[in-house]
Design a protein around this motif. Structure first.
Motif, PDB file in Angstrom:
ATOM      1  N   ALA A   1       0.874  -1.214  -0.003  1.00  0.00           N
ATOM      2  CA  ALA A   1      -0.031  -0.056   0.132  1.00  0.00           C
ATOM      3  C   ALA A   1       0.800   1.337  -0.122  1.00  0.00           C
ATOM      4  N   GLY A   2       1.829   1.133   0.635  1.00  0.00           N
ATOM      5  CA  GLY A   2       2.926   2.217   0.581  1.00  0.00           C
ATOM      6  C   GLY A   2       3.365   2.337  -0.610  1.00  0.00           C
ATOM      7  N   ILE A   3       3.649   1.479  -1.390  1.00  0.00           N
ATOM      8  CA  ILE A   3       4.637   1.804  -2.655  1.00  0.00           C
ATOM      9  C   ILE A   3       3.311   2.233  -3.604  1.00  0.00           C
ATOM     10  N   TRP A   4       2.171   1.500  -3.808  1.00  0.00           N
ATOM     11  CA  TRP A   4       1.222   2.136  -4.628  1.00  0.00           C
ATOM     12  C   TRP A   4       0.674   3.298  -4.395  1.00  0.00           C
TER      13      TRP A   4
ATOM     14  N   PHE B   1       3.696   9.627  -7.737  1.00  0.00           N
ATOM     15  CA  PHE B   1       4.511   9.671  -9.038  1.00  0.00           C
ATOM     16  C   PHE B   1       3.838   9.878 -10.427  1.00  0.00           C
ATOM     17  N   LYS B   2       4.494  10.791 -11.153  1.00  0.00           N
ATOM     18  CA  LYS B   2       3.875  11.288 -12.471  1.00  0.00           C
ATOM     19  C   LYS B   2       3.497  10.005 -13.230  1.00  0.00           C
ATOM     20  N   ASP B   3       4.521   9.078 -13.459  1.00  0.00           N
ATOM     21  CA  ASP B   3       4.481   7.897 -14.372  1.00  0.00           C
ATOM     22  C   ASP B   3       4.392   6.467 -13.538  1.00  0.00           C
ATOM     23  N   MET B   4       3.095   6.071 -13.198  1.00  0.00           N
ATOM     24  CA  MET B   4       3.019   4.772 -12.450  1.00  0.00           C
ATOM     25  C   MET B   4       2.172   3.824 -13.664  1.00  0.00           C
ATOM     26  N   PRO B   5       2.778   2.863 -13.824  1.00  0.00           N
ATOM     27  CA  PRO B   5       2.007   1.921 -15.050  1.00  0.00           C
ATOM     28  C   PRO B   5       0.858   1.727 -14.505  1.00  0.00           C
ATOM     29  N   GLU B   6       0.875   1.218 -13.128  1.00  0.00           N
ATOM     30  CA  GLU B   6      -0.587   0.608 -12.676  1.00  0.00           C
ATOM     31  C   GLU B   6      -1.790   1.214 -13.008  1.00  0.00           C
ATOM     32  N   LEU B   7      -1.415   2.767 -12.868  1.00  0.00           N
ATOM     33  CA  LEU B   7      -2.644   3.788 -13.093  1.00  0.00           C
ATOM     34  C   LEU B   7      -3.305   3.471 -14.116  1.00  0.00           C
TER      35      LEU B   7
ATOM     36  N   ALA C   1      -6.884  -2.084 -11.764  1.00  0.00           N
ATOM     37  CA  ALA C   1      -5.587  -1.866 -11.126  1.00  0.00           C
ATOM     38  C   ALA C   1      -5.952  -2.215  -9.627  1.00  0.00           C
ATOM     39  N   TYR C   2      -7.036  -1.524  -9.147  1.00  0.00           N
ATOM     40  CA  TYR C   2      -7.505  -1.352  -7.710  1.00  0.00           C
ATOM     41  C   TYR C   2      -7.851  -2.817  -7.285  1.00  0.00           C
ATOM     42  N   PRO C   3      -8.689  -3.345  -7.979  1.00  0.00           N
ATOM     43  CA  PRO C   3      -9.208  -4.720  -7.385  1.00  0.00           C
ATOM     44  C   PRO C   3      -7.701  -5.802  -7.516  1.00  0.00           C
ATOM     45  N   ILE C   4      -6.894  -5.572  -8.369  1.00  0.00           N
ATOM     46  CA  ILE C   4      -5.773  -6.421  -8.397  1.00  0.00           C
ATOM     47  C   ILE C   4      -4.744  -6.118  -7.391  1.00  0.00           C
TER      48      ILE C   4
ATOM     49  N   LEU D   1      -6.204  -7.680  -4.292  1.00  0.00           N
ATOM     50  CA  LEU D   1      -6.045  -9.085  -4.187  1.00  0.00           C
ATOM     51  C   LEU D   1      -4.476  -9.637  -3.835  1.00  0.00           C
ATOM     52  N   ILE D   2      -3.602  -8.783  -4.378  1.00  0.00           N
ATOM     53  CA  ILE D   2      -2.369  -8.870  -4.047  1.00  0.00           C
ATOM     54  C   ILE D   2      -1.817  -8.610  -2.603  1.00  0.00           C
ATOM     55  N   MET D   3      -2.705  -7.728  -2.183  1.00  0.00           N
ATOM     56  CA  MET D   3      -2.496  -7.458  -0.559  1.00  0.00           C
ATOM     57  C   MET D   3      -2.900  -8.743   0.338  1.00  0.00           C
ATOM     58  N   LEU D   4      -4.211  -8.993   0.052  1.00  0.00           N
ATOM     59  CA  LEU D   4      -4.921 -10.304   0.465  1.00  0.00           C
ATOM     60  C   LEU D   4      -3.839 -11.367   0.313  1.00  0.00           C
ATOM     61  N   LEU D   5      -3.195 -11.556  -0.787  1.00  0.00           N
ATOM     62  CA  LEU D   5      -2.369 -12.838  -0.993  1.00  0.00           C
ATOM     63  C   LEU D   5      -1.132 -12.660  -0.116  1.00  0.00           C
ATOM     64  N   SER D   6      -0.553 -11.568  -0.299  1.00  0.00           N
ATOM     65  CA  SER D   6       0.563 -11.057   0.871  1.00  0.00           C
ATOM     66  C   SER D   6       0.515 -11.565   2.206  1.00  0.00           C
TER      67      SER D   6
END
Length: 320
Positions: free
Chosen positions: A274-277, A281-287, A292-295, A298-303
């Motif tokens: 959550a801190g990374i996302w 930054f101006k250029d973030m591919p996930e944006l 991107a948000y549900p993914i 999901l990754i947070m829950l998996l972690s």
């Protein structure tokens, strides 16, 4: 109350009342929370000085156990022969070649037992009555110690069980240990006072004390030594149960802390993600990703799930 036993009297003892005539052959004068009139009457009947309460509770051994002319003044400063939690009360004993006088300040099952024994025992002398009273005290003391031992067995079964006990239950067990230790401490103080009396009487052994009474006191002294060893066993058992209960409480608390530690470690990865996302930054591919948000969720829950599964696989989560 003034209770009078007369020599050769096999029915119930006499309770003194004002105006009563002088007893013919008193052998045991039992004073229970006496009034001044009762104390004065006992002194007239026996020709002895009735001890004051301050004399009985005096900590000096010379004040508690001594001889005065033909009389032996004995006392038990801390006497408690019941398990009802009442405070210990002093007991004074004065014995001569013709009469036994006792002074107490509370009801006593041991004295009641000795009083009742006059119906089926023929007391030959005051020393015989003294031996009967001491035997009653020791017998009831042994019974109380056996009661403590039986309750310790039940408490041990409660503590050492395969089921996990919560801290409130273990705290109740600790309170039970404290209650039993208090019972045993009161009993120990009574037995210690009786042991000193028996040793003193046997060492002095006045001429008017018969050999049969001396043998009875010798048996009582042996019983007291046996009870002293039994008391050590009970004390060690109480300490063992206390240490075991504290150990279980510590283990239970350690398990709680381990669960909290595992939970805190499991939440570290999603916090990092959550801190990374959450960085601006101006250029973030996930944006630009449509999901991107549900993914990310999901990754947070998996972690979180992966460390929990790893801890459970290693057996760190269950705590058993």
């Amino acid at each position: 109350m003034l209770i009078i036993h007369e020599h050769g009297q096999h029915d119930r003892p006499t309770v003194w009342t004002p105006g009563m005539g002088r007893p013919k052959a008193p052998i045991w004068i039992d004073l229970l929370e006496p009034s001044e009139d009762e104390r004065h009457c006992a002194a007239e009947i026996t020709g002895l000085r009735v001890p004051e309460r301050s004399d009985i509770v005096n900590l000096a051994l010379s004040s508690r156990i001594r001889t005065d002319d033909d009389a032996m003044y004995l006392s038990i400063p801390y006497f408690a022969d019941t398990n009802n939690g009442h405070a210990a009360q002093p007991v004074g004993i004065v014995v001569t070649n013709h009469v036994l006088m006792t002074l107490r300040f509370t009801e006593s099952p041991a004295f009641d037992l000795a009083n009742a024994s006059c119906q089926h025992q023929h007391w030959e002398s005051s020393a015989d009555v003294l031996a009967t009273l001491i035997e009653a005290i020791v017998n009831l003391g042994a019974q109380r110690m056996e009661d403590v031992s039986a309750e310790l067995k039940k408490l041990s079964d409660r503590v050492f069980t395969p089921e996990r006990l919560g801290t409130p239950v273990l705290r109740g067990c600790m309170l039970e240990v404290g209650r039993l230790e208090g019972m045993q401490a009161r009993n120990r103080s009574s037995m210690l006072g009786v042991q000193r009396i028996v040793s003193f009487v046997r060492a002095k052994k006045p001429d008017w004390m018969g050999d049969a009474v001396e043998v009875r006191l010798r048996v009582v002294e042996h019983d007291l030594r046996t009870l002293d060893e039994f008391d050590d066993q009970l004390t060690n058992k109480l300490q063992f149960l206390l240490d075991a209960t504290l150990g279980f409480i510590s283990t239970d608390q350690n398990h709680v802390m381990k669960v909290l530690t595992v939970a805190s470690v499991a939440t570290i990865p999603p916090v990092i993600l959550a801190g990374i996302w959450g960085m601006n930054f101006k250029d973030m591919p996930e944006l630009n990703l449509p999901y991107a948000y549900p993914i990310a969720l999901l990754i947070m829950l998996l972690s979180m799930a992966l460390p929990v599964l790893f801890f459970k696989w290693r057996g760190w989560w269950s705590g058993d």
